[in-house]
Design a protein around this motif. Structure first.
Motif, PDB file in Angstrom:
ATOM      1  N   MET A  94      49.639   3.873 -53.312  1.00 58.69           N
ATOM      2  CA  MET A  94      48.716   4.316 -52.290  1.00 58.69           C
ATOM      3  C   MET A  94      47.296   3.874 -52.661  1.00 58.69           C
ATOM      4  SD  MET A  94      49.936   6.607 -49.897  1.00 58.69           S
ATOM      5  CE  MET A  94      50.628   8.212 -49.745  1.00 58.69           C
ATOM      6  N   ALA A  95      46.568   3.460 -51.655  1.00 63.93           N
ATOM      7  CA  ALA A  95      45.187   3.024 -51.840  1.00 63.93           C
ATOM      8  C   ALA A  95      44.245   4.101 -51.316  1.00 63.93           C
ATOM      9  CB  ALA A  95      44.959   1.716 -51.092  1.00 63.93           C
ATOM     10  N   TYR A  96      43.034   4.109 -51.849  1.00 61.70           N
ATOM     11  CA  TYR A  96      42.010   5.046 -51.407  1.00 61.70           C
ATOM     12  C   TYR A  96      41.026   4.326 -50.494  1.00 61.70           C
ATOM     13  CZ  TYR A  96      43.723   7.874 -55.282  1.00 61.70           C
ATOM     14  OH  TYR A  96      44.516   8.587 -56.132  1.00 61.70           O
ATOM     15  N   TYR A  97      40.613   5.007 -49.425  1.00 58.47           N
ATOM     16  CA  TYR A  97      39.679   4.429 -48.464  1.00 58.47           C
ATOM     17  C   TYR A  97      38.627   5.455 -48.073  1.00 58.47           C
ATOM     18  CZ  TYR A  97      43.146   0.762 -47.723  1.00 58.47           C
ATOM     19  OH  TYR A  97      44.031  -0.269 -47.910  1.00 58.47           O
ATOM     20  N   GLU A  98      37.434   4.964 -47.804  1.00 58.16           N
ATOM     21  CA  GLU A  98      36.402   5.746 -47.123  1.00 58.16           C
ATOM     22  C   GLU A  98      36.353   5.201 -45.708  1.00 58.16           C
ATOM     23  OE1 GLU A  98      32.780   5.400 -49.332  1.00 58.16           O
ATOM     24  OE2 GLU A  98      33.447   6.845 -50.837  1.00 58.16           O
ATOM     25  N   SER A  99      36.646   6.025 -44.743  1.00 57.71           N
ATOM     26  CA  SER A  99      36.709   5.600 -43.349  1.00 57.71           C
ATOM     27  C   SER A  99      35.612   6.308 -42.559  1.00 57.71           C
ATOM     28  CB  SER A  99      38.084   5.950 -42.774  1.00 57.71           C
ATOM     29  OG  SER A  99      38.164   5.584 -41.429  1.00 57.71           O
ATOM     30  N   VAL A 100      34.715   5.523 -41.969  1.00 58.01           N
ATOM     31  CA  VAL A 100      33.630   6.084 -41.161  1.00 58.01           C
ATOM     32  C   VAL A 100      33.924   5.774 -39.702  1.00 58.01           C
ATOM     33  CG1 VAL A 100      31.162   6.080 -40.673  1.00 58.01           C
ATOM     34  CG2 VAL A 100      31.962   5.812 -43.020  1.00 58.01           C
ATOM     35  N   LEU A 101      33.954   6.810 -38.883  1.00 56.88           N
ATOM     36  CA  LEU A 101      34.184   6.678 -37.444  1.00 56.88           C
ATOM     37  C   LEU A 101      32.899   7.030 -36.717  1.00 56.88           C
ATOM     38  CD1 LEU A 101      37.579   8.557 -37.417  1.00 56.88           C
ATOM     39  CD2 LEU A 101      37.288   6.108 -37.114  1.00 56.88           C
ATOM     40  N   VAL A 102      32.531   6.218 -35.738  1.00 54.81           N
ATOM     41  CA  VAL A 102      31.312   6.437 -34.957  1.00 54.81           C
ATOM     42  C   VAL A 102      31.741   6.720 -33.526  1.00 54.81           C
ATOM     43  CG1 VAL A 102      29.115   5.445 -34.253  1.00 54.81           C
ATOM     44  CG2 VAL A 102      30.093   4.834 -36.467  1.00 54.81           C
ATOM     45  N   PHE A 103      31.431   7.938 -33.054  1.00 57.36           N
ATOM     46  CA  PHE A 103      31.846   8.376 -31.716  1.00 57.36           C
ATOM     47  C   PHE A 103      30.680   8.362 -30.735  1.00 57.36           C
ATOM     48  CE2 PHE A 103      34.832  10.526 -34.606  1.00 57.36           C
ATOM     49  CZ  PHE A 103      36.036  10.117 -34.053  1.00 57.36           C
ATOM     50  N   ARG A 104      31.000   8.262 -29.442  1.00 60.85           N
ATOM     51  CA  ARG A 104      29.991   8.233 -28.377  1.00 60.85           C
ATOM     52  C   ARG A 104      29.071   9.446 -28.438  1.00 60.85           C
ATOM     53  NH1 ARG A 104      32.255   8.438 -22.926  1.00 60.85           N
ATOM     54  NH2 ARG A 104      33.655   9.933 -23.844  1.00 60.85           N
ATOM     55  N   GLN A 105      27.835   9.254 -27.957  1.00 58.32           N
ATOM     56  CA  GLN A 105      26.829  10.311 -28.018  1.00 58.32           C
ATOM     57  C   GLN A 105      27.075  11.447 -27.027  1.00 58.32           C
ATOM     58  OE1 GLN A 105      23.081   8.474 -27.160  1.00 58.32           O
ATOM     59  NE2 GLN A 105      23.609   8.030 -25.043  1.00 58.32           N
ATOM     60  N   ASP A 106      27.804  11.196 -25.953  1.00 58.88           N
ATOM     61  CA  ASP A 106      27.969  12.239 -24.941  1.00 58.88           C
ATOM     62  C   ASP A 106      29.084  13.229 -25.263  1.00 58.88           C
ATOM     63  OD1 ASP A 106      29.790  10.221 -24.538  1.00 58.88           O
ATOM     64  OD2 ASP A 106      29.791  10.395 -22.360  1.00 58.88           O
ATOM     65  N   LEU A 107      29.753  13.088 -26.397  1.00 59.45           N
ATOM     66  CA  LEU A 107      30.741  14.074 -26.817  1.00 59.45           C
ATOM     67  C   LEU A 107      30.023  15.278 -27.419  1.00 59.45           C
ATOM     68  CD1 LEU A 107      33.376  11.828 -28.640  1.00 59.45           C
ATOM     69  CD2 LEU A 107      33.532  12.767 -26.340  1.00 59.45           C
ATOM     70  N   THR A 108      30.600  16.449 -27.249  1.00 57.78           N
ATOM     71  CA  THR A 108      30.040  17.636 -27.879  1.00 57.78           C
ATOM     72  C   THR A 108      30.569  17.728 -29.311  1.00 57.78           C
ATOM     73  OG1 THR A 108      31.861  19.045 -27.145  1.00 57.78           O
ATOM     74  CG2 THR A 108      29.945  18.859 -25.671  1.00 57.78           C
ATOM     75  N   GLU A 109      29.938  18.559 -30.108  1.00 59.73           N
ATOM     76  CA  GLU A 109      30.358  18.698 -31.507  1.00 59.73           C
ATOM     77  C   GLU A 109      31.805  19.182 -31.639  1.00 59.73           C
ATOM     78  OE1 GLU A 109      28.497  20.701 -35.444  1.00 59.73           O
ATOM     79  OE2 GLU A 109      27.117  19.860 -33.966  1.00 59.73           O
ATOM     80  N   PRO A 110      32.243  20.159 -30.831  1.00 57.86           N
ATOM     81  CA  PRO A 110      33.669  20.551 -30.912  1.00 57.86           C
ATOM     82  C   PRO A 110      34.618  19.404 -30.535  1.00 57.86           C
ATOM     83  CG  PRO A 110      32.419  22.249 -29.788  1.00 57.86           C
ATOM     84  CD  PRO A 110      31.493  21.090 -29.978  1.00 57.86           C
ATOM     85  N   GLN A 111      34.220  18.571 -29.588  1.00 57.56           N
ATOM     86  CA  GLN A 111      35.053  17.432 -29.216  1.00 57.56           C
ATOM     87  C   GLN A 111      35.144  16.419 -30.358  1.00 57.56           C
ATOM     88  OE1 GLN A 111      32.883  16.368 -25.619  1.00 57.56           O
ATOM     89  NE2 GLN A 111      34.668  16.885 -24.364  1.00 57.56           N
ATOM     90  N   VAL A 112      34.039  16.231 -31.071  1.00 54.24           N
ATOM     91  CA  VAL A 112      34.033  15.305 -32.207  1.00 54.24           C
ATOM     92  C   VAL A 112      34.956  15.837 -33.307  1.00 54.24           C
ATOM     93  CG1 VAL A 112      32.604  14.306 -34.028  1.00 54.24           C
ATOM     94  CG2 VAL A 112      31.747  14.404 -31.698  1.00 54.24           C
ATOM     95  N   LYS A 113      34.897  17.148 -33.560  1.00 50.76           N
ATOM     96  CA  LYS A 113      35.777  17.737 -34.569  1.00 50.76           C
ATOM     97  C   LYS A 113      37.240  17.620 -34.148  1.00 50.76           C
ATOM     98  CE  LYS A 113      32.301  20.561 -36.589  1.00 50.76           C
ATOM     99  NZ  LYS A 113      31.988  21.604 -37.473  1.00 50.76           N
ATOM    100  N   GLU A 114      37.500  17.747 -32.866  1.00 55.20           N
ATOM    101  CA  GLU A 114      38.856  17.578 -32.337  1.00 55.20           C
ATOM    102  C   GLU A 114      39.331  16.135 -32.537  1.00 55.20           C
ATOM    103  OE1 GLU A 114      40.548  17.578 -27.905  1.00 55.20           O
ATOM    104  OE2 GLU A 114      39.573  19.460 -28.468  1.00 55.20           O
ATOM    105  N   LYS A 115      38.447  15.172 -32.280  1.00 50.40           N
ATOM    106  CA  LYS A 115      38.783  13.752 -32.487  1.00 50.40           C
ATOM    107  C   LYS A 115      39.056  13.474 -33.966  1.00 50.40           C
ATOM    108  CE  LYS A 115      38.514  11.632 -28.514  1.00 50.40           C
ATOM    109  NZ  LYS A 115      39.575  10.789 -27.999  1.00 50.40           N
ATOM    110  N   ALA A 116      38.242  14.065 -34.850  1.00 48.49           N
ATOM    111  CA  ALA A 116      38.455  13.885 -36.292  1.00 48.49           C
ATOM    112  C   ALA A 116      39.811  14.456 -36.695  1.00 48.49           C
ATOM    113  CB  ALA A 116      37.336  14.550 -37.079  1.00 48.49           C
TER     114      ALA A 116
END
Length: 113
Positions: A1-23
């Motif tokens: 298994m390999a280790y990764y740092e994954s950064v996701l950039v989401f649209r600005q019009d999402l609310t914080e709960p929606q971003v947490k749901e996407k994560a």
């Protein structure tokens, strides 16, 4: 298994709960692919260096993950398909950091000052 740092950039019009749901959705995808999410950091709504798909700001989320190297392409494919993801970056690292990232340290330093 390999280790990764994954950064996701989401649209600005999402609310914080929606971003947490996407994560959480991406966490489930990683588990489905045989990996594991070691930690999740929400960096919040930040300015972009340049306009991307009519967005001046975006929500940033970083996932420290352990995933088989053969499955990272599938994770990237699913990131491309999701219309709420503006950009993503997966970087392979030797080991995962146990401390908060620089982005999290910076925000806590600003709150103290």
């Amino acid at each position: 298994m390999a280790y990764y740092e994954s950064v996701l950039v989401f649209r600005q019009d999402l609310t914080e709960p929606q971003v947490k749901e996407k994560a959480e959705k991406f966490t489930q995808i990683i588990k489905e692919l045989g990996g594991d999410v070691k930690s999740t950091e929400f960096w919040g709504l930040r300015n972009l260096a340049y306009i991307i798909r009519k967005n001046r700001k975006a929500h940033y989320v970083m996932l420290n993950i352990e995933l088989p190297g053969s499955q990272i392409t599938e994770l990237e494919r699913r990131s491309r398909i999701d219309e709420d993801v503006i950009r993503f970056l997966n970087v392979r690292v030797e080991e995962l950091s146990k401390t908060p990232s620089i982005m999290m340290k910076k925000s806590t330093d600003e709150e103290v000052a």
